[in-house]
Design an enzyme around this catalytic site. Structure first.
Site, PDB file in Angstrom:
ATOM      1  N   LEU A 109       0.713  -1.391  -0.267  1.00  0.00           N
ATOM      2  CA  LEU A 109       0.094   0.034   0.305  1.00  0.00           C
ATOM      3  C   LEU A 109       0.645   1.573   0.231  1.00  0.00           C
ATOM      4  O   LEU A 109       1.936   0.864   0.769  1.00  0.00           O
ATOM      5  CB  LEU A 109      -1.105   0.274   1.557  1.00  0.00           C
ATOM      6  CG  LEU A 109      -1.828  -1.363   1.326  1.00  0.00           C
ATOM      7  CD1 LEU A 109      -1.988  -0.852   3.303  1.00  0.00           C
ATOM      8  CD2 LEU A 109      -2.559  -1.104   0.287  1.00  0.00           C
ATOM      9  N   ASP A 110       0.906   2.245  -0.717  1.00  0.00           N
ATOM     10  CA  ASP A 110       1.250   3.389  -0.056  1.00  0.00           C
ATOM     11  C   ASP A 110       1.053   3.881   0.896  1.00  0.00           C
ATOM     12  O   ASP A 110       0.760   3.515   1.943  1.00  0.00           O
ATOM     13  CB  ASP A 110       0.723   4.890  -1.540  1.00  0.00           C
ATOM     14  CG  ASP A 110       0.448   4.123  -2.336  1.00  0.00           C
ATOM     15  OD1 ASP A 110       1.510   3.355  -3.462  1.00  0.00           O
ATOM     16  OD2 ASP A 110      -0.574   4.927  -3.474  1.00  0.00           O
ATOM     17  N   LYS A 111       2.440   4.549   1.542  1.00  0.00           N
ATOM     18  CA  LYS A 111       2.706   4.827   2.926  1.00  0.00           C
ATOM     19  C   LYS A 111       1.415   5.631   2.881  1.00  0.00           C
ATOM     20  O   LYS A 111       1.570   5.431   4.827  1.00  0.00           O
ATOM     21  CB  LYS A 111       3.647   5.465   2.816  1.00  0.00           C
ATOM     22  CG  LYS A 111       4.720   6.268   4.476  1.00  0.00           C
ATOM     23  CD  LYS A 111       5.784   7.531   3.808  1.00  0.00           C
ATOM     24  CE  LYS A 111       6.567   7.553   5.346  1.00  0.00           C
ATOM     25  NZ  LYS A 111       7.457   8.766   5.084  1.00  0.00           N
ATOM     26  N   ARG A 155      -5.418   5.696  -7.558  1.00  0.00           N
ATOM     27  CA  ARG A 155      -5.568   7.313  -7.415  1.00  0.00           C
ATOM     28  C   ARG A 155      -5.569   7.773  -8.390  1.00  0.00           C
ATOM     29  O   ARG A 155      -6.253   8.633  -9.210  1.00  0.00           O
ATOM     30  CB  ARG A 155      -4.208   7.410  -7.159  1.00  0.00           C
ATOM     31  CG  ARG A 155      -4.222   7.124  -5.269  1.00  0.00           C
ATOM     32  CD  ARG A 155      -2.709   7.096  -5.032  1.00  0.00           C
ATOM     33  NE  ARG A 155      -2.047   8.349  -5.017  1.00  0.00           N
ATOM     34  CZ  ARG A 155      -1.087   9.285  -3.848  1.00  0.00           C
ATOM     35  NH1 ARG A 155      -0.109   8.179  -3.768  1.00  0.00           N
ATOM     36  NH2 ARG A 155      -0.231  10.309  -4.422  1.00  0.00           N
TER      37      ARG A 155
END
Length: 336
Positions: free
Chosen positions: A148-150, A258
């Protein structure tokens, strides 16, 4: 390597140049001849990652014939080889001898990278799981099978044994995983329910960003459904001010949700990279009130078959306080 393990987006890259002739054979072989400092296997991985371009066009097929032109190869810097265990608290949803499922907080990177060598999920897992943590993913990413993105919160699974790592990696590679995310968006995608199917790859204008491409890149598929809309439209026929959107992934490309929502004119609130345009003043006030300082995206559901026991598993978590508070503040603007 699974799609969910991209190179770190904030790394400083070294860009190598090679001018190839049109009769140089396979792309990976031609680049290996022109850039002897990189192995052919390394170049194949960089091509798959979208790090190679020709005259501004991203190339993703290592076996394609090389075409004449100026080729750029973006090489990420090396990552620290041996992450250190750190006593970082984890919210554990499930754990057995083969795997561990956690609810990752926003602000925690999945694995160490330049500029983010500590405080990652890997550092926490090395402390939590000790020597049982699988190293099949490489010393820099032990146990990690997806990412997962930070600044995205939510459910993640990590492997503790080689057999679990291999099994989970196969499930992700086959996209045989249930993954649903919740996003709060500026406006709402139209129609309210649908499928977004595009090619996604590195942006030719900014290699730290991903983009929808007309050619090249890799197929990306997202099903979405608007669950709730907020705020009266500013004029008749205009979209609502914000929305809660559920997104189901059928592929796992870098920044897929996104990029896809932004491509439909409904970027995720708080997204510093793809959130072009400013929300309405009332939405900005709600974001400030909620203390949201990241993209409003939460990995809410993760379902898979246990790679060792064969047991169906499904985990669901609610968004953390910043997103839930923001949704409550937006609720005062609700129109349906």
């Amino acid at each position: 390597m699974p799609d969910d393990l991209p190179a770190d987006d904030e790394a400083v890259e070294t860009v190598l140049q090679a001018r190839l002739a049109g009769d140089a054979g396979r792309l990976d072989r031609a680049l290996a001849m022109a850039l002897p400092q990189l192995s052919r296997a390394r170049l194949q991985a960089l091509i798959v990652a979208g790090a190679v371009s020709r005259d501004g066009v991203v190339l993703t097929d290592a076996s394609a014939r090389a075409q004449a032109g100026q080729h750029l190869v973006a090489v990420p810097p090396p990552v620290a080889a041996l992450p250190r265990p750190e006593a970082i608290p984890l919210t554990v949803l499930f754990e057995d001898g083969d795997l561990i499922v956690i609810d990752k907080p926003a602000g925690m990177a999945a694995h160490p990278a330049p500029g983010c060598e500590t405080g990652t999920l890997v550092n926490a897992l090395l402390h939590w799981c000790g020597p049982s943590l699988s190293g099949i993913g490489g010393v820099a990413r032990p146990g990690i099978v997806h990412r997962l993105d930070k600044d995205t919160s939510g459910v993640m699974v990590a492997a503790k044994t080689d057999r679990a790592h291999a099994g989970l990696s196969a499930l992700f590679a086959a996209h045989n995983i249930e993954r649903t995310y919740l996003a709060l968006t500026r406006g709402a995608p139209d129609p309210a329910r649908g499928r977004i199917q595009t090619l996604i790859g590195r942006s030719s204008s900014d290699r730290k960003k991903m983009a929808v491409l007309r050619s090249g890149g890799r197929e990306a598929i997202t099903d979405y459904a608007v669950q709730r809309v907020f705020g009266p439209p500013r004029k008749p026929g205009a979209p609502p001010l914000a929305a809660r959107v559920a997104c189901t992934l059928h592929t796992g490309r870098t920044h897929q949700i996104r990029v896809h929502l932004a491509s439909r004119g409904a970027p995720i609130l708080g997204d510093p990279t793809y959130g072009s345009g400013s929300p309405a003043a009332t939405v900005r006030a709600a974001i400030s009130e909620a203390g949201l300082t990241r993209q409003a995206l939460h990995a809410a559901v993760l379902g898979f078959v246990h790679p060792v026991t064969g047991e169906p598993m499904r985990f669901e978590t609610t968004p953390p306080a910043d997103m839930s508070t923001l949704e409550s503040a937006l609720g005062a603007l609700e129109i349906s």
